[in-house]
Design a protein around this motif. Structure first.
Motif, short mmCIF file in Angstrom:
data_model
loop_
_atom_site.label_atom_id
_atom_site.label_comp_id
_atom_site.label_asym_id
_atom_site.label_seq_id
_atom_site.Cartn_x
_atom_site.Cartn_y
_atom_site.Cartn_z
N THR A 74 55.53 72.39 -14.61
CA THR A 74 54.24 72.17 -13.94
C THR A 74 53.57 70.90 -14.42
N GLU A 75 53.59 70.65 -15.75
CA GLU A 75 52.98 69.44 -16.29
C GLU A 75 53.69 68.19 -15.79
N ARG A 76 55.00 68.24 -15.73
CA ARG A 76 55.76 67.07 -15.27
C ARG A 76 55.44 66.76 -13.81
N GLU A 77 55.43 67.79 -12.98
CA GLU A 77 55.15 67.56 -11.56
C GLU A 77 53.70 67.15 -11.34
N GLU A 78 52.79 67.68 -12.16
CA GLU A 78 51.39 67.29 -12.04
C GLU A 78 51.20 65.82 -12.38
N GLN A 79 51.90 65.36 -13.40
CA GLN A 79 51.84 63.94 -13.74
C GLN A 79 52.39 63.08 -12.61
N ASN A 80 53.50 63.51 -12.02
CA ASN A 80 54.07 62.75 -10.90
C ASN A 80 53.10 62.68 -9.72
N LEU A 81 52.40 63.81 -9.46
CA LEU A 81 51.45 63.82 -8.35
C LEU A 81 50.28 62.89 -8.62
N GLN A 82 49.77 62.89 -9.86
CA GLN A 82 48.66 62.01 -10.21
C GLN A 82 49.07 60.54 -10.11
N ILE A 83 50.28 60.23 -10.57
CA ILE A 83 50.77 58.85 -10.49
C ILE A 83 50.90 58.42 -9.03
N SER A 84 51.45 59.30 -8.20
CA SER A 84 51.62 58.98 -6.78
C SER A 84 50.28 58.77 -6.10
N LEU A 85 49.31 59.65 -6.40
CA LEU A 85 48.00 59.54 -5.76
C LEU A 85 47.28 58.27 -6.20
N GLU A 86 47.34 57.95 -7.50
CA GLU A 86 46.66 56.76 -8.00
C GLU A 86 47.32 55.49 -7.46
N ARG A 87 48.64 55.50 -7.35
CA ARG A 87 49.36 54.34 -6.82
C ARG A 87 48.94 54.06 -5.37
N ALA A 88 48.86 55.10 -4.59
CA ALA A 88 48.44 54.92 -3.19
C ALA A 88 46.98 54.49 -3.11
N ARG A 89 46.13 55.07 -3.97
CA ARG A 89 44.72 54.69 -3.94
C ARG A 89 44.52 53.22 -4.27
N LYS A 90 45.23 52.73 -5.29
CA LYS A 90 45.09 51.33 -5.66
C LYS A 90 45.53 50.40 -4.53
N ASP A 91 46.65 50.73 -3.89
CA ASP A 91 47.13 49.88 -2.80
C ASP A 91 46.12 49.82 -1.66
N ILE A 92 45.59 51.00 -1.27
CA ILE A 92 44.63 51.03 -0.17
C ILE A 92 43.34 50.32 -0.56
N HIS A 93 42.91 50.53 -1.81
CA HIS A 93 41.69 49.85 -2.28
C HIS A 93 41.88 48.34 -2.28
N ASN A 94 43.07 47.87 -2.67
CA ASN A 94 43.34 46.43 -2.66
C ASN A 94 43.34 45.88 -1.24
N PHE A 95 43.87 46.65 -0.28
CA PHE A 95 43.85 46.21 1.11
C PHE A 95 42.41 45.99 1.58
N ILE A 96 41.56 46.98 1.30
CA ILE A 96 40.17 46.88 1.76
C ILE A 96 39.44 45.77 1.01
N ASP A 97 39.65 45.68 -0.31
CA ASP A 97 38.99 44.63 -1.08
C ASP A 97 39.42 43.24 -0.63
N GLY A 98 40.69 43.10 -0.22
CA GLY A 98 41.15 41.81 0.29
C GLY A 98 40.40 41.41 1.54
N GLY A 99 40.19 42.38 2.43
CA GLY A 99 39.41 42.09 3.63
C GLY A 99 37.98 41.73 3.31
N VAL A 100 37.37 42.43 2.33
CA VAL A 100 35.99 42.14 1.94
C VAL A 100 35.90 40.75 1.31
N ALA A 101 36.93 40.37 0.51
CA ALA A 101 36.93 39.04 -0.11
C ALA A 101 36.97 37.95 0.94
#
Length: 602
Positions: A49-76
């Motif tokens: 459970t701990e291993r899969e939870e870490q994988n899920l958090q990494i996946s979610l954070e990775r996607a969040r950063k990419d989407i945030h960078n897309f939006i921030d690029g447009g704002v810049a």
């Protein structure tokens, strides 16, 4: 050999039952549970459970950063346009002719905006809007026409108080007006230079939703991701049918029924233009399920080996009392059928043997008691019941409702012949009302049926008060199929008419509403009668919880008590009243405790 077997069984039978259960528990149950659960199930389940939870958090954070960078690029890019003074000067200039504008366009404007797109691959297009009518629309520059101002994206920007707005909307394609496509845009007003504000200027940067879609699809082995805006609408998901477009609107996010309850939610960013935007991840469950199944298979193999060992030991212990317990069980079952046979066998000297001896003594005594006392008592009780039943029949025969209905029908015929229309309708309503009161088949009825009965009663009151009485019904159609206790609204309305409106000199009004209120079905009866003093209201409130059935508040008390009994004290019941202003009685029933009628509404 035969004697040895009998002697061994006798020895086991002589062991006290407490020690037998202790041995069975320690060797046959406790040892396998400790070995299997402590060594494997607990430790390996936590690790997986701990291993899969870490994988899920990494996946979610990775996607969040990419989407945030897309939006921030447009704002810049939007900020860069907002600080481009040359762009302001070109947009503020009045052009004498389209040719003059085209010359300026070729020299200054052609690549001034689009040069940002190659280095920002997430940007689909950049448009600058202005109300300078001398600018010829095209390429990246457009007029703020009435059509633009009526568009969804412009309204979205206009309604926001933020300087930079990130919004999702749908818009028809320029190439095909019959097709509606979803858009995600960064919008910012160009007003950085005080001396260059003659015309309104607005930058709109369209982000490529396919880029965000690729990020979401990339993580679908771990999570089903949903990009949700501050209105909880799904902007982008792995399922493109849930992202606007042909649906003409973005759907509201709802957790899928098959999804695991452990839903991961993370904010896209802290900037004001993405406030309320979230990335929601629903675990797939397949990876964790596979790892868990592999672990369970391993544990099962280990448990099977231990079970074989424990089974042999448990069998030896159970064999000593299993036969005797079954004999005892069969004879106890016979007792329920009034067969008091004694158990004739070698009981042994342990607790089961003592139980069998006690059972034989008990059955002998019960047989004697039943024959000498119990049967006589039953005959006496049966005779008393027959007497009570006979008395009830006599009382019921004294109240013959057919005489009442025949009398009403005779009056109805006379009124019909003499064209007494009002009286005829009232007699019909009274007849139906009495039939319903005398035919109490079910305790629960639908709201629709209860309201039908209520309207018959209100017609009678309307006939009684004439122009001094009006009533209003505000009913949610979705509530008609739910069932409530019979006669739970009419007594409240009767109290409003009897105690509230009789003393009113002007027009008396009763308002009845049935609506849904935060997961509850709310019923309200309100009148504009004389109301109650605080002392009277306190008296009625106290009487509702009293066991005394006398007084003028029997109707309200009966409704309150029945609602409490039906719904386990989870009903909210309130009475509010002010002197010379009216009274409001309401109750709310949790919908999870209510039944729905299987029949359709009529």
């Amino acid at each position: 050999m035969r004697r040895r077997t009998v002697r061994f069984s006798g020895i086991i039978n002589d062991i006290p039952l407490n020690y037998k259960f202790l041995l069975i528990f320690v060797i046959g149950v406790l040892l396998p549970i400790i070995v299997i659960n402590l060594m494997f199930m607990d430790r390996m389940s936590n690790l997986i459970t701990e291993r899969e939870e870490q994988n899920l958090q990494i996946s979610l954070e990775r996607a969040r950063k990419d989407i945030h960078n897309f939006i921030d690029g447009g704002v810049a890019v939007s900020h860069a346009l907002n600080t481009d003074k040359t762009l302001y000067e070109m947009l503020e200039r009045r052009y004498e002719s389209p040719i003059t504008f085209y010359d300026t366009f070729d020299e200054q404007l052609r690549h001034r905006v689009n040069s940002y797109i190659p280095v920002n691959s997430q940007i689909l297009r950049i448009r600058v809007y202005t109300d300078n009518t001398t600018i010829v629309p095209g390429s990246s520059y457009y007029n703020l026409s009435n059509k633009v101002k009526s568009s969804e994206w412009y309204k979205l920007w206009k309604q926001s108080s933020d300087k930079v707005v990130v919004g999702a909307y749908t818009e028809t394609r320029i190439s095909d007006m019959a097709v509606t496509s979803p858009y995600l845009s960064v919008m910012e007003q160009l007003d950085s230079f005080d001396g260059l504000n003659t015309y309104e200027k607005l930058a709109r940067i369209d982000l490529d939703l396919d880029k965000i879609y690729d990020v979401i699809v990339r993580e679908r082995d771990y999570l089903t991701l949903y990009l949700v805006d501050k209105h909880n609408r799904i902007i982008v998901s792995a399922d493109k049918t849930l992202s606007g477009g042909a649906q003409q609107a973005y759907p509201v996010f709802e957790l899928p029924q098959e999804a695991d309850s452990d839903v991961h939610v993370v904010s896209i960013g802290t900037a004001s233009y993405v406030k309320g935007w979230k990335l929601i991840g629903v675990p797939q469950g397949t990876r964790l399920s596979k790892a868990t199944r592999d672990m369970q298979m391993f544990v099962f193999m280990l448990a099977a080996g231990m079970a074989l060992f424990a089974s042999g030991f448990i069998y030896m212990m159970l064999r000593s009392y299993n036969y005797r317990v079954k004999r005892l069980s069969r004879h106890m079952h016979k007792v329920t059928n009034e067969k008091f046979d004694l158990i004739r066998m070698d009981e042994g000297r342990d607790e089961i043997g003592g139980l069998i001896q006690s059972f034989n003594m008990m059955t002998a005594r019960m047989n004697s008691l039943i024959n000498n006392v119990y049967k006589l008592e039953i005959q006496k009780k049966s005779l008393e019941m027959e007497q009570v039943r006979a008395e009830l029949n006599v009382l019921q025969s004294q109240m013959n409702p057919h005489f009442l209905f025949n009398t009403l029908n005779a009056i109805l015929v006379v009124c019909t012949k003499n064209n007494y229309t009002d009286v005829t309708d009232i007699i019909k309503s009274l007849s139906k009302l009495l039939r319903r009161l005398l035919s109490w088949k079910e305790d629960l009825v639908t709201v629709q049926e209860e309201l039908r009965f209520l309207e018959m009663y209100l017609k009678i009151e309307k006939f009684r008060f004439r122009d001094k009485f009006e009533y209003e019904l505000d009913i949610d159609p979705q509530a008609l199929q739910y069932k409530i206790p019979k006669m739970s609204i009419q007594p409240l309305v009767e109290n409003a008419c009897k105690h509230g409106l009789q003393a009113v000199e002007g027009l008396g009004t009763v308002q009845i509403s049935v609506k849904f209120i935060e997961g509850r079905l709310g019923v309200t009866v309100e009148d504009n009668g004389i109301g109650m003093t605080e002392e009277k209201l306190a008296e009625i409130t106290q009487a509702m919880s009293s066991e005394n059935m006398t007084g003028s508040s029997i109707g309200i008390r009966n409704v309150f008590r029945r609602l409490e009994l039906y719904y386990d004290d989870q009903v909210k019941f309130s009475i509010m009243s002010e002197w010379n202003e009216g009274t409001r009685v309401s109750f709310e029933i949790p919908m999870k405790l209510m039944e729905q009628s299987k029949e359709g509404l009529s």
